[in-house]
Design an enzyme around this catalytic site. Sequence first.
Site, PDB file in Angstrom:
ATOM      1  N   LYS A  49       0.724  -1.267  -0.003  1.00  0.00           N
ATOM      2  CA  LYS A  49      -0.036  -0.025  -0.065  1.00  0.00           C
ATOM      3  C   LYS A  49       0.923   1.257  -0.019  1.00  0.00           C
ATOM      4  O   LYS A  49       2.154   1.146   0.267  1.00  0.00           O
ATOM      5  CB  LYS A  49      -0.871  -0.130   1.273  1.00  0.00           C
ATOM      6  CG  LYS A  49      -0.428   0.065   2.515  1.00  0.00           C
ATOM      7  CD  LYS A  49      -1.101   0.095   3.855  1.00  0.00           C
ATOM      8  CE  LYS A  49      -0.295   0.124   5.190  1.00  0.00           C
ATOM      9  NZ  LYS A  49      -1.352   0.134   6.105  1.00  0.00           N
ATOM     10  N   ARG A 148     -11.813   1.582  13.718  1.00  0.00           N
ATOM     11  CA  ARG A 148     -11.567   2.276  12.537  1.00  0.00           C
ATOM     12  C   ARG A 148     -12.459   1.496  11.406  1.00  0.00           C
ATOM     13  O   ARG A 148     -13.441   2.256  10.960  1.00  0.00           O
ATOM     14  CB  ARG A 148     -10.182   2.158  12.064  1.00  0.00           C
ATOM     15  CG  ARG A 148      -9.669   2.695  10.749  1.00  0.00           C
ATOM     16  CD  ARG A 148      -8.034   2.569  10.580  1.00  0.00           C
ATOM     17  NE  ARG A 148      -7.838   1.509  10.372  1.00  0.00           N
ATOM     18  CZ  ARG A 148      -6.624   0.940  10.099  1.00  0.00           C
ATOM     19  NH1 ARG A 148      -5.277   1.873  10.062  1.00  0.00           N
ATOM     20  NH2 ARG A 148      -6.093  -0.524   9.822  1.00  0.00           N
ATOM     21  N   TYR A 288      15.838  32.161   1.009  1.00  0.00           N
ATOM     22  CA  TYR A 288      14.520  32.977   1.452  1.00  0.00           C
ATOM     23  C   TYR A 288      14.942  33.406   3.061  1.00  0.00           C
ATOM     24  O   TYR A 288      15.243  32.817   3.857  1.00  0.00           O
ATOM     25  CB  TYR A 288      13.163  32.192   1.370  1.00  0.00           C
ATOM     26  CG  TYR A 288      12.896  31.865  -0.112  1.00  0.00           C
ATOM     27  CD1 TYR A 288      12.478  32.887  -0.933  1.00  0.00           C
ATOM     28  CD2 TYR A 288      12.514  30.567  -0.484  1.00  0.00           C
ATOM     29  CE1 TYR A 288      12.163  32.761  -2.098  1.00  0.00           C
ATOM     30  CE2 TYR A 288      12.119  30.370  -1.696  1.00  0.00           C
ATOM     31  CZ  TYR A 288      11.849  31.549  -2.679  1.00  0.00           C
ATOM     32  OH  TYR A 288      11.336  31.382  -3.885  1.00  0.00           O
ATOM     33  N   MET A 336      10.625  24.772  -2.780  1.00  0.00           N
ATOM     34  CA  MET A 336       9.526  24.052  -3.365  1.00  0.00           C
ATOM     35  C   MET A 336      10.407  22.894  -4.371  1.00  0.00           C
ATOM     36  O   MET A 336      10.242  21.684  -4.253  1.00  0.00           O
ATOM     37  CB  MET A 336       8.613  24.610  -4.202  1.00  0.00           C
ATOM     38  CG  MET A 336       7.742  23.501  -4.965  1.00  0.00           C
ATOM     39  SD  MET A 336       6.641  24.394  -6.172  1.00  0.00           S
ATOM     40  CE  MET A 336       5.430  25.418  -4.803  1.00  0.00           C
TER      41      MET A 336
END
Length: 396
Positions: A49, A148, A288, A336
Amino acid sequence: MLNTMSMIPHTPSVRHTSSIELSRTAFQSNVAFVRTLLEPDVQLSAVLKGNAYGHGLEHMTQLCLEAGITHISVFSAHEALRVWQKTKGEATILIMGLIENEDLPWAISQDIEFFVFETDRLQAAIAAARSLGKPARIHLEVETGMNRTGFDRDELPAILELLKQHTPHLRLMSLCTHFAGAEEMANSPRIGQQLEQYNALYEEFCGAGLRPAMRHTACSAASLNYPETRMELVRIGIMLYGFWPNLETRTLFLEKQPQQQDPLRRLIRWRSKVMSVKAVQEGEYIGYGTSCLAQTDMRIATVPVGYAYGFARSLSNVGRVLIQGQPAAVVGVVNMNLLMVDISALSGVQKGDEVVLIGRQGEEEISVASFSEMSHQLNYEMLTRLPGDIPRSIVD
């Protein structure tokens, strides 16, 4: 008229900003270790998964088949489709989570198995199986304390009746559940209660004449800490990739071993390249904002990987990479698409030099564990955030 289309060259095979290598020998070693924990008649299901915990679903499916693993568990129907396209019937596929009712006919027709934990899904599976003239292969999940998914105790009389009425349309492959925190021994009382409740429910099913083909409750942590949970099948995820469920699980296991050597080997090696090198003068800020001030003249390498590619922004000014087999500190804010590292102590670093983000380079290694600790992420979280479009390859 000039035909401009004929002037456009054939699109080349362009390169990504980073790549991931998966070690075949490491995976096979991990599989061998897991099998030492299991009795010969216990089936191993590889949990793939979350894009195989970030390693790459198709590549990990191939490694599973090569290692003789013929049972693969995934979360969703979409993941099941990708595995099915790769295996072509060579493995049993089990969907543990989401499958829309509209997709049930496809799953049933391809003998893909799936969890059932809601009456709605059970009824839809029966209808689809009746229409196809082929039984649905279901794993009935019961609620034992995880809270769950899973049928609650008071729902079971109606479910038992449905199963009895539609026996020709259903194959009850298993009765299953999931433990709530088997990796932490502080949860032992809760795990014990869950197991006790599960066993009672199993006896109730058998008493009603509905004996499941198998039982399964154990994930990696439960398989290690609670041998009685292994039953006929175990669902092993994180250990196959070379990681322990948590530090406590690792410590408890190694304490019992004479040599106390870690038997698990990491598969993954994530690497990029230096994109640019430049000098920064003392007193200048890097990147930055004002989070990093050069305390002396520095040399900085820019790497084309940022938080959009799985390198967390929380690693700003604390992360590490490897260049020339040596650690290089992340300086400034992770962007990013970029990060900057201090190469002042290294000589001759050039554009194109390899940068290892996770894995070994020379004698040094950046582990996922150290990567995760620096960014306050779980191993699972960090791995599964690696974008699926990063190229992956299998190496020996």
